[in-house]
Design a protein around this motif. Structure first.
Motif, PDB file in Angstrom:
ATOM      1  N   ASP A   1      27.785   9.651   6.586  1.00 37.98           N
ATOM      2  CA  ASP A   1      28.229   9.844   8.332  1.00 37.98           C
ATOM      3  C   ASP A   1      27.890  10.961   8.771  1.00 37.98           C
ATOM      4  O   ASP A   1      27.429  11.489   9.725  1.00 37.98           O
ATOM      5  N   GLU A   2      28.688  12.000   8.303  1.00 37.21           N
ATOM      6  CA  GLU A   2      28.768  13.289   8.697  1.00 37.21           C
ATOM      7  C   GLU A   2      27.304  14.133   8.353  1.00 37.21           C
ATOM      8  O   GLU A   2      26.636  14.530   9.448  1.00 37.21           O
ATOM      9  N   VAL A   3      26.545  13.963   7.384  1.00 42.15           N
ATOM     10  CA  VAL A   3      25.320  14.229   7.053  1.00 42.15           C
ATOM     11  C   VAL A   3      24.387  13.676   8.161  1.00 42.15           C
ATOM     12  O   VAL A   3      23.733  14.412   8.862  1.00 42.15           O
ATOM     13  N   GLN A   4      24.274  12.459   8.208  1.00 40.32           N
ATOM     14  CA  GLN A   4      23.518  11.480   9.134  1.00 40.32           C
ATOM     15  C   GLN A   4      23.708  11.962  10.629  1.00 40.32           C
ATOM     16  O   GLN A   4      22.679  12.083  11.233  1.00 40.32           O
ATOM     17  N   GLN A   5      24.945  12.403  10.875  1.00 36.65           N
ATOM     18  CA  GLN A   5      25.136  12.980  12.320  1.00 36.65           C
ATOM     19  C   GLN A   5      24.421  14.366  12.580  1.00 36.65           C
ATOM     20  O   GLN A   5      23.806  14.595  13.497  1.00 36.65           O
ATOM     21  N   ALA A   6      24.538  15.185  11.517  1.00 34.60           N
ATOM     22  CA  ALA A   6      24.176  16.484  11.693  1.00 34.60           C
ATOM     23  C   ALA A   6      22.360  16.616  11.786  1.00 34.60           C
ATOM     24  O   ALA A   6      22.014  17.289  12.435  1.00 34.60           O
ATOM     25  N   ILE A   7      21.892  15.641  10.724  1.00 32.50           N
ATOM     26  CA  ILE A   7      20.472  15.775  10.652  1.00 32.50           C
ATOM     27  C   ILE A   7      19.901  14.612  11.694  1.00 32.50           C
ATOM     28  O   ILE A   7      18.764  14.923  12.248  1.00 32.50           O
ATOM     29  N   GLY A   8      20.707  14.016  12.508  1.00 36.06           N
ATOM     30  CA  GLY A   8      20.079  13.065  13.493  1.00 36.06           C
ATOM     31  C   GLY A   8      19.140  11.910  12.938  1.00 36.06           C
ATOM     32  O   GLY A   8      18.095  11.382  13.659  1.00 36.06           O
ATOM     33  N   ARG A   9      19.245  11.641  11.520  1.00 33.57           N
ATOM     34  CA  ARG A   9      18.612  10.619  10.944  1.00 33.57           C
ATOM     35  C   ARG A   9      19.221   9.891   9.880  1.00 33.57           C
ATOM     36  O   ARG A   9      20.091  10.660   9.225  1.00 33.57           O
ATOM     37  N   ALA A  10      18.923   8.806   9.372  1.00 34.42           N
ATOM     38  CA  ALA A  10      19.345   8.261   8.002  1.00 34.42           C
ATOM     39  C   ALA A  10      18.844   8.894   6.993  1.00 34.42           C
ATOM     40  O   ALA A  10      17.718   9.380   6.936  1.00 34.42           O
ATOM     41  N   ILE A  11      19.657   8.808   5.877  1.00 35.02           N
ATOM     42  CA  ILE A  11      19.215   9.466   4.636  1.00 35.02           C
ATOM     43  C   ILE A  11      19.105   8.305   3.724  1.00 35.02           C
ATOM     44  O   ILE A  11      19.420   7.223   3.740  1.00 35.02           O
ATOM     45  N   LEU A  12      18.285   8.463   2.574  1.00 34.59           N
ATOM     46  CA  LEU A  12      18.148   7.621   1.468  1.00 34.59           C
ATOM     47  C   LEU A  12      19.106   8.245   0.258  1.00 34.59           C
ATOM     48  O   LEU A  12      19.110   9.221  -0.114  1.00 34.59           O
ATOM     49  N   LEU A  13      19.980   7.276  -0.097  1.00 33.07           N
ATOM     50  CA  LEU A  13      20.968   7.841  -1.325  1.00 33.07           C
ATOM     51  C   LEU A  13      20.441   7.205  -2.466  1.00 33.07           C
ATOM     52  O   LEU A  13      20.311   5.855  -2.577  1.00 33.07           O
ATOM     53  N   GLU A  14      20.593   8.096  -3.690  1.00 38.79           N
ATOM     54  CA  GLU A  14      19.993   8.166  -4.743  1.00 38.79           C
ATOM     55  C   GLU A  14      21.154   7.235  -5.654  1.00 38.79           C
ATOM     56  O   GLU A  14      22.243   8.074  -5.873  1.00 38.79           O
ATOM     57  N   ASN A  15      20.640   6.112  -6.543  1.00 42.32           N
ATOM     58  CA  ASN A  15      21.778   5.791  -7.788  1.00 42.32           C
ATOM     59  C   ASN A  15      21.736   6.799  -8.760  1.00 42.32           C
ATOM     60  O   ASN A  15      20.724   7.481  -9.179  1.00 42.32           O
ATOM     61  N   PRO A  16      22.780   6.895  -9.373  1.00 38.20           N
ATOM     62  CA  PRO A  16      22.842   7.962 -10.492  1.00 38.20           C
ATOM     63  C   PRO A  16      22.636   7.365 -11.835  1.00 38.20           C
ATOM     64  O   PRO A  16      22.599   6.334 -11.915  1.00 38.20           O
ATOM     65  N   SER A  17      22.287   8.350 -12.664  1.00 37.12           N
ATOM     66  CA  SER A  17      22.368   8.026 -14.217  1.00 37.12           C
ATOM     67  C   SER A  17      23.541   8.615 -14.719  1.00 37.12           C
ATOM     68  O   SER A  17      24.051   9.633 -14.366  1.00 37.12           O
ATOM     69  N   THR A  18      24.323   7.842 -15.470  1.00 31.77           N
ATOM     70  CA  THR A  18      25.755   8.184 -15.817  1.00 31.77           C
ATOM     71  C   THR A  18      25.805   8.128 -17.474  1.00 31.77           C
ATOM     72  O   THR A  18      25.203   7.279 -18.098  1.00 31.77           O
TER      73      THR A  18
ATOM     74  N   THR B   1      27.206   2.721   6.271  1.00 31.76           N
ATOM     75  CA  THR B   1      27.038   3.941   7.071  1.00 31.76           C
ATOM     76  C   THR B   1      25.463   3.671   7.448  1.00 31.76           C
ATOM     77  O   THR B   1      24.902   4.747   8.343  1.00 31.76           O
ATOM     78  N   GLY B   2      24.698   2.603   7.325  1.00 38.87           N
ATOM     79  CA  GLY B   2      23.359   2.391   7.912  1.00 38.87           C
ATOM     80  C   GLY B   2      22.285   3.196   6.895  1.00 38.87           C
ATOM     81  O   GLY B   2      21.218   3.321   7.179  1.00 38.87           O
ATOM     82  N   CYS B   3      22.775   4.040   5.849  1.00 36.47           N
ATOM     83  CA  CYS B   3      21.802   4.747   5.067  1.00 36.47           C
ATOM     84  C   CYS B   3      20.697   3.838   4.302  1.00 36.47           C
ATOM     85  O   CYS B   3      21.139   2.570   4.004  1.00 36.47           O
ATOM     86  N   GLY B   4      19.749   4.365   3.905  1.00 35.73           N
ATOM     87  CA  GLY B   4      18.911   3.651   3.285  1.00 35.73           C
ATOM     88  C   GLY B   4      19.125   4.114   1.632  1.00 35.73           C
ATOM     89  O   GLY B   4      19.960   4.807   1.336  1.00 35.73           O
ATOM     90  N   LEU B   5      18.319   3.747   0.640  1.00 37.00           N
ATOM     91  CA  LEU B   5      18.463   3.826  -0.573  1.00 37.00           C
ATOM     92  C   LEU B   5      17.237   4.330  -1.568  1.00 37.00           C
ATOM     93  O   LEU B   5      16.138   4.038  -1.003  1.00 37.00           O
ATOM     94  N   LEU B   6      17.452   5.322  -2.294  1.00 38.54           N
ATOM     95  CA  LEU B   6      16.504   6.002  -3.099  1.00 38.54           C
ATOM     96  C   LEU B   6      16.959   5.189  -4.621  1.00 38.54           C
ATOM     97  O   LEU B   6      17.764   5.615  -5.156  1.00 38.54           O
ATOM     98  N   LEU B   7      15.943   4.219  -4.924  1.00 34.03           N
ATOM     99  CA  LEU B   7      16.061   3.688  -6.117  1.00 34.03           C
ATOM    100  C   LEU B   7      15.488   4.260  -7.435  1.00 34.03           C
ATOM    101  O   LEU B   7      14.233   4.353  -7.398  1.00 34.03           O
ATOM    102  N   ASP B   8      16.099   4.961  -8.075  1.00 33.38           N
ATOM    103  CA  ASP B   8      15.768   5.915  -9.152  1.00 33.38           C
ATOM    104  C   ASP B   8      15.496   4.678 -10.613  1.00 33.38           C
ATOM    105  O   ASP B   8      16.565   4.262 -11.077  1.00 33.38           O
ATOM    106  N   ALA B   9      14.480   4.268 -10.940  1.00 28.59           N
ATOM    107  CA  ALA B   9      14.304   3.396 -11.815  1.00 28.59           C
ATOM    108  C   ALA B   9      14.839   3.738 -13.127  1.00 28.59           C
ATOM    109  O   ALA B   9      15.440   3.005 -14.112  1.00 28.59           O
ATOM    110  N   ASN B  10      14.388   5.081 -13.613  1.00 28.49           N
ATOM    111  CA  ASN B  10      14.784   5.495 -14.697  1.00 28.49           C
ATOM    112  C   ASN B  10      16.309   5.584 -14.871  1.00 28.49           C
ATOM    113  O   ASN B  10      16.835   5.509 -16.060  1.00 28.49           O
ATOM    114  N   ASN B  11      16.863   6.124 -13.772  1.00 32.72           N
ATOM    115  CA  ASN B  11      18.472   6.246 -13.828  1.00 32.72           C
ATOM    116  C   ASN B  11      18.919   4.769 -14.264  1.00 32.72           C
ATOM    117  O   ASN B  11      20.052   4.587 -14.843  1.00 32.72           O
ATOM    118  N   VAL B  12      18.461   3.755 -13.404  1.00 33.04           N
ATOM    119  CA  VAL B  12      18.768   2.329 -13.779  1.00 33.04           C
ATOM    120  C   VAL B  12      18.755   2.182 -15.326  1.00 33.04           C
ATOM    121  O   VAL B  12      19.679   1.669 -16.121  1.00 33.04           O
TER     122      VAL B  12
END
Ligand SMILES: [Fe+2]
Lengths: 265, 307
Positions: B146-163, B185-196
């Motif tokens: 929320d804080e990031v999206q407020q600051a930049i005035g747009r939604a981000i894409l959040l990336e799934n990790p590799s663990t 949060t209304g954010c979009g997603l960045l799907l990292d297929a390699n991380n999956v």
């Protein structure tokens, strides 16, 4: 006072348990991690340890390529590993990392045979600062000519954001330059003291030697001392100091951003 | 329409100062300065370029010149690596301000960050570190986004990790955790297929099950990258998200399944070390583009996350 158990539960503490062993090989694997289906997590956690240490060693190697070339990769990586454990980065901007590395090198037991190595590192650190410094048009050669001769002593220069100076009791700039080139260089007398000016007038960072007296002169100018006072300081050290040639060379190098007259509004 | 309604929506037309280069249906590559001359010499369409935000947080100098040059003629994706969104401590305000300035300056087509942490107290570890999936960590992560999206005035894409490790304290699956983040949060997603693929191998779950459970409708970008092989404590295969080689065949197969389901989502070939010649990197992107082209039109352009 006892912490409120409800509030406490809302503040997760996983980094406090996960982080300390990342840069400390003497610590055990954190107790809050595991492998799947009862598998162990020692090698698994070591992936993170390795990522952290290797990536930070690589960061230092990319900031200090001449130091690495001088010491060889194995020596450099061992030295960098000690430094990382002692002084890990505190900023996510890795191009800001390693400011304490020259002092670490100066005190590093195994680097004592290379007393000039820390000054080479200082030049490399200044080189990277110049590389990332703000884009500002350097002062042109003609600017000083427009000042009435009777006011020359009152000229104050503001330094260009990329400009740095350094004094070394060793031939640090020559050693630096020789180890940032591909070709081998001839023998260098490391005991010749050198004063150095680092600038980035446009795209490329330039490292050059200052003439005798030049470092005193330029240091005074960069501290916003008027030209008359800076010149007097240089001449006191080097009686035949050529003020005109020094200013021309420093302006040409891009050491200054602007000039103004002391006392003028 | 509010900025959060559309994952990674770019600034409105009035606010734009730079040319708009749409990213819909395109493949892209990590932007490496050593490729700049080859890229400029290469006249053909080159897709989009993704940069690590932190590399452009200096005041000036050659990095900004290179990015300005690339941004003029190509879509750019701004990929934050060090925001430490997944940590419980507050975001570093100066870092968020620098990130915001970059978004304003370069008007990127895509903006993304990671579900991971990298700073604890004052130490920056320069790695994407894992977190347990609990209600408490979910709340923190959502507050940070929320804080990031407020600051930049747009939604981000959040990336799934590799663990490489799991947290026994986790109370929900990674896909449930990510779905809850996107919903809250209304954010979009960045799907990292390699991380999956890496995480599925490392933790013994099915990558296909993960994808079946992943909120694919929120995906605005896909990452493809190479991985390396090691062994875990039991001598079994442990994959490392190394970004240092070509995309594995198994990851290409997963990718095609994803594109078949969610249409021609912008796709990045992520390559960060042992960087090859531009031609080789471009070849990997062309392979992704061929798959994207086969599925083009499955998602109509007004629905695309690149607008
Ligand atoms: Fe990725």
């Amino acid at each position: 006072m006892q912490p409120d158990p409800v509030v406490h539960a809302l503040v997760p503490d996983y980094p406090a348990r996960f982080a300390p062993a990342l840069t400390d090989p003497a610590r055990a694997t954190p107790d809050n991690v595991a492998g799947p289906r009862g598998k162990a997590a020692v090698k698994r956690y070591n992936v993170y340890r390795n990522n952290v240490t290797v990536s930070l060693i690589n960061a230092l190697a990319s900031i200090y390529p001449a130091v690495q070339r001088i010491t060889g990769a194995e020596f450099f990586r061992a030295m960098a590993r000690f430094h990382i454990r002692k002084t890990p980065p505190t900023s996510p901007l890795l191009f800001e990392y390693g400011r304490d590395f020259p002092a670490f090198i100066a005190a590093y037991e195994y680097a004592q045979a290379m007393p000039w190595l820390a000054d080479v590192a200082r030049i490399e650190r200044a080189w990277l600062d110049a590389y990332h410094a703000a884009d500002t048009e350097p002062l042109g050669n003609g600017a000083l000519a427009e000042v009435p001769p009777e006011r020359l002593a009152d000229v104050v220069f503001s330094p260009h954001p990329a400009a740095r100076t350094m004094r070394s009791p060793f031939a640090a700039a020559t050693i630096f330059a020789a180890n940032r080139r591909e070709e081998p260089s001839g023998a260098i007398d490391a005991s010749v003291a050198e004063d150095v000016l680092i600038t980035r007038p446009d795209h490329d960072v330039a490292v050059r030697h200052l003439p005798p007296g030049g470092a005193i002169f330029l240091a005074a100018l960069m501290e916003a001392q008027p030209l008359g006072i800076a010149a007097a300081a240089a001449i006191e050290q080097v009686p035949d100091f050529d003020i005109g040639a020094a200013i021309a060379a420093m302006t040409e190098a891009g050491a200054f951003a602007t000039l103004y007259l002391k006392g003028a509004s | 329409m509010n900025a959060n309604a559309h994952p990674a929506a770019a600034p409105t037309a009035e606010a734009r100062r730079l040319p708009v280069h749409p990213v819909a249906g395109q493949a892209g590559t990590s932007f490496k300065h050593e490729h700049l001359a080859a890229i400029l010499a290469d006249g053909k369409p080159k897709g989009f370029f993704e940069v690590h935000a932190e590399n452009y947080m200096g005041a000036g100098g050659p990095p900004h010149r290179a990015l300005e040059t690339i941004r003029r003629d190509n879509p750019v994706s701004l990929h934050g690596v060090c925001m430490s969104i997944g940590g419980p401590q507050p975001l570093e305000k100066t870092h968020l301000a620098r990130f915001t300035r970059l978004v304003e300056r370069y008007e990127p087509a895509l903006v993304s960050e990671h579900l991971a942490w990298s700073t604890h107290e004052t130490t920056f570890f320069n790695d994407l570190l894992p977190l347990p999936y609990t209600e408490a960590s979910l709340t923190r992560v959502c507050d940070h986004i929320d804080e990031v999206q407020q600051a930049i005035g747009r939604a981000i894409l959040l990336e799934n990790p590799s663990t490489y490790v799991l947290f026994p304290e986790s109370t929900m699956s990674e896909t449930d955790f990510i779905r809850a983040i996107a919903r809250r949060t209304g954010c979009g997603l960045l799907l990292d297929a390699n991380n999956v693929f890496v995480s599925a191998t490392n933790h013994g779950f099915s990558a296909l099950d993960y994808l079946a459970d992943f909120p694919l409708a929120r995906v605005g970008e896909i990452h493809l990258a190479g991985h390396a092989e090691q062994e875990d404590d039991e001598g079994e295969l442990l994959l490392i998200d190394s970004h240092d080689g070509p995309v594995a065949d198994a990851v290409w197969k997963l990718y095609e399944i994803v594109i078949g389901r969610c249409g021609a989502v912008p796709t990045l070939i992520e390559w960060d070390s042992n960087i090859p010649e531009w031609a080789a990197l471009k070849g990997e992107a062309a392979a992704a583009q061929a798959i994207l082209d086969r599925y083009a039109g499955r998602r109509s352009s007004d629905e695309s996350h690149a607008a």
